[in-house]
Design a protein around this motif. Structure first.
Motif, PDB file in Angstrom:
ATOM      1  N   PHE A 235       0.854  -1.181   0.000  1.00 20.72           N
ATOM      2  CA  PHE A 235       0.000   0.000   0.000  1.00 20.72           C
ATOM      3  C   PHE A 235       0.891   1.231   0.000  1.00 20.72           C
ATOM      4  O   PHE A 235       2.087   1.137   0.239  1.00 20.72           O
ATOM      5  N   ARG A 236       0.286   2.369  -0.230  1.00 20.64           N
ATOM      6  CA  ARG A 236       1.020   3.620  -0.079  1.00 20.64           C
ATOM      7  C   ARG A 236       0.076   4.701   0.448  1.00 20.64           C
ATOM      8  O   ARG A 236      -1.136   4.599   0.318  1.00 20.64           O
ATOM      9  N   GLN A 237       0.691   5.706   1.043  1.00 24.73           N
ATOM     10  CA  GLN A 237      -0.086   6.813   1.568  1.00 24.73           C
ATOM     11  C   GLN A 237       0.663   8.111   1.348  1.00 24.73           C
ATOM     12  O   GLN A 237       1.780   8.280   1.850  1.00 24.73           O
TER      13      GLN A 237
ATOM     14  N   LYS B 225      -3.825  12.085   2.090  1.00 24.12           N
ATOM     15  CA  LYS B 225      -4.634  11.119   1.343  1.00 24.12           C
ATOM     16  C   LYS B 225      -4.802   9.834   2.130  1.00 24.12           C
ATOM     17  O   LYS B 225      -4.046   9.543   3.056  1.00 24.12           O
ATOM     18  N   LYS B 226      -5.805   9.036   1.733  1.00 23.45           N
ATOM     19  CA  LYS B 226      -6.038   7.755   2.369  1.00 23.45           C
ATOM     20  C   LYS B 226      -4.988   6.749   1.919  1.00 23.45           C
ATOM     21  O   LYS B 226      -4.362   6.887   0.875  1.00 23.45           O
ATOM     22  N   ARG B 227      -4.820   5.704   2.742  1.00 22.94           N
ATOM     23  CA  ARG B 227      -3.911   4.631   2.360  1.00 22.94           C
ATOM     24  C   ARG B 227      -4.502   3.912   1.151  1.00 22.94           C
ATOM     25  O   ARG B 227      -5.669   3.511   1.157  1.00 22.94           O
ATOM     26  N   GLU B 228      -3.656   3.694   0.144  1.00 23.26           N
ATOM     27  CA  GLU B 228      -4.095   3.188  -1.152  1.00 23.26           C
ATOM     28  C   GLU B 228      -3.513   1.816  -1.425  1.00 23.26           C
ATOM     29  O   GLU B 228      -2.300   1.607  -1.317  1.00 23.26           O
TER      30      GLU B 228
ATOM     31  N   LEU C  51      -2.039  -1.142  -3.621  1.00 23.07           N
ATOM     32  CA  LEU C  51      -1.232  -1.177  -4.830  1.00 23.07           C
ATOM     33  C   LEU C  51      -1.175  -2.563  -5.451  1.00 23.07           C
ATOM     34  O   LEU C  51      -1.408  -2.720  -6.652  1.00 23.07           O
TER      35      LEU C  51
ATOM     36  N   ALA D 286      -3.596  -2.542  -8.477  1.00 22.71           N
ATOM     37  CA  ALA D 286      -4.452  -1.383  -8.688  1.00 22.71           C
ATOM     38  C   ALA D 286      -4.222  -0.866 -10.108  1.00 22.71           C
ATOM     39  O   ALA D 286      -3.119  -0.995 -10.662  1.00 22.71           O
TER      40      ALA D 286
ATOM     41  N   SER E 220      -3.789   2.024 -11.097  1.00 25.81           N
ATOM     42  CA  SER E 220      -2.807   3.105 -11.127  1.00 25.81           C
ATOM     43  C   SER E 220      -1.373   2.615 -11.299  1.00 25.81           C
ATOM     44  O   SER E 220      -0.494   3.390 -11.699  1.00 25.81           O
TER      45      SER E 220
ATOM     46  N   ASP F 192       3.682   9.095  -7.758  1.00 30.01           N
ATOM     47  CA  ASP F 192       3.965   7.884  -6.988  1.00 30.01           C
ATOM     48  C   ASP F 192       4.635   8.216  -5.660  1.00 30.01           C
ATOM     49  O   ASP F 192       4.866   7.319  -4.836  1.00 30.01           O
TER      50      ASP F 192
ATOM     51  N   TYR G  87       5.427   3.993   1.477  1.00 28.08           N
ATOM     52  CA  TYR G  87       5.000   2.679   1.003  1.00 28.08           C
ATOM     53  C   TYR G  87       5.041   1.683   2.162  1.00 28.08           C
ATOM     54  O   TYR G  87       6.033   1.616   2.894  1.00 28.08           O
TER      55      TYR G  87
END
Length: 123
Positions: free
Chosen positions: A37-39, A43-46, A48, A61, A63, A90, A94
């Motif tokens: 994941f990344r943040q 922003k919210k944690r996304e 990947l 994802a 993206s 990006d 992470y």
């Protein structure tokens, strides 16, 4: 103590590549689904990428699809994220994640988190 430790973050120019690694210690995570994941700030944690226990199934994802590749080595108890064609968007912290069931998509359902590693994409 069961923990995940990320490494490999840093500063990279747009279009460049980085390889993140996550080392698991304590329990054996070979039966766990793993993910990244990344943040970014504000922003919210996304989600990947996720990979099942055997490494035979993975998902990404939109993206990062086609640019990032997740892999694992159950002998070494590690999971990696190869990141190519990096873009300024990006840039984020992470995180490595583990869950007892595949997939690792929802942050609320993650069992273990790493502490995070900073990736900055800038010229």
């Amino acid at each position: 103590q069961d923990q995940l430790v990320e490494s490999g973050g840093g500063l990279v120019q747009p279009g460049g590549s980085l390889r993140l690694a996550c080392a698991a210690s304590g329990r054996t995570f070979s039966t766990y689904a793993m993910g990244w994941f990344r943040q970014a700030p504000g922003k919210k944690r996304e989600f990947l990428a996720t990979i099942n226990w055997s490494g035979g199934t993975a998902a990404y994802a939109d993206s990062v699809k086609g640019r990032f590749t997740i892999s694992r080595d159950n002998v070494k108890n590690t999971v990696s994220l190869q990141m190519n064609s990096l873009k300024p968007e990006d840039t984020a912290v992470y995180y490595c994640a583990a869950r007892s069931q595949y997939p690792t998509v929802m942050p609320s359902m993650i069992d273990y988190w790493g502490q995070g590693t900073q990736v900055t994409v800038s010229s």
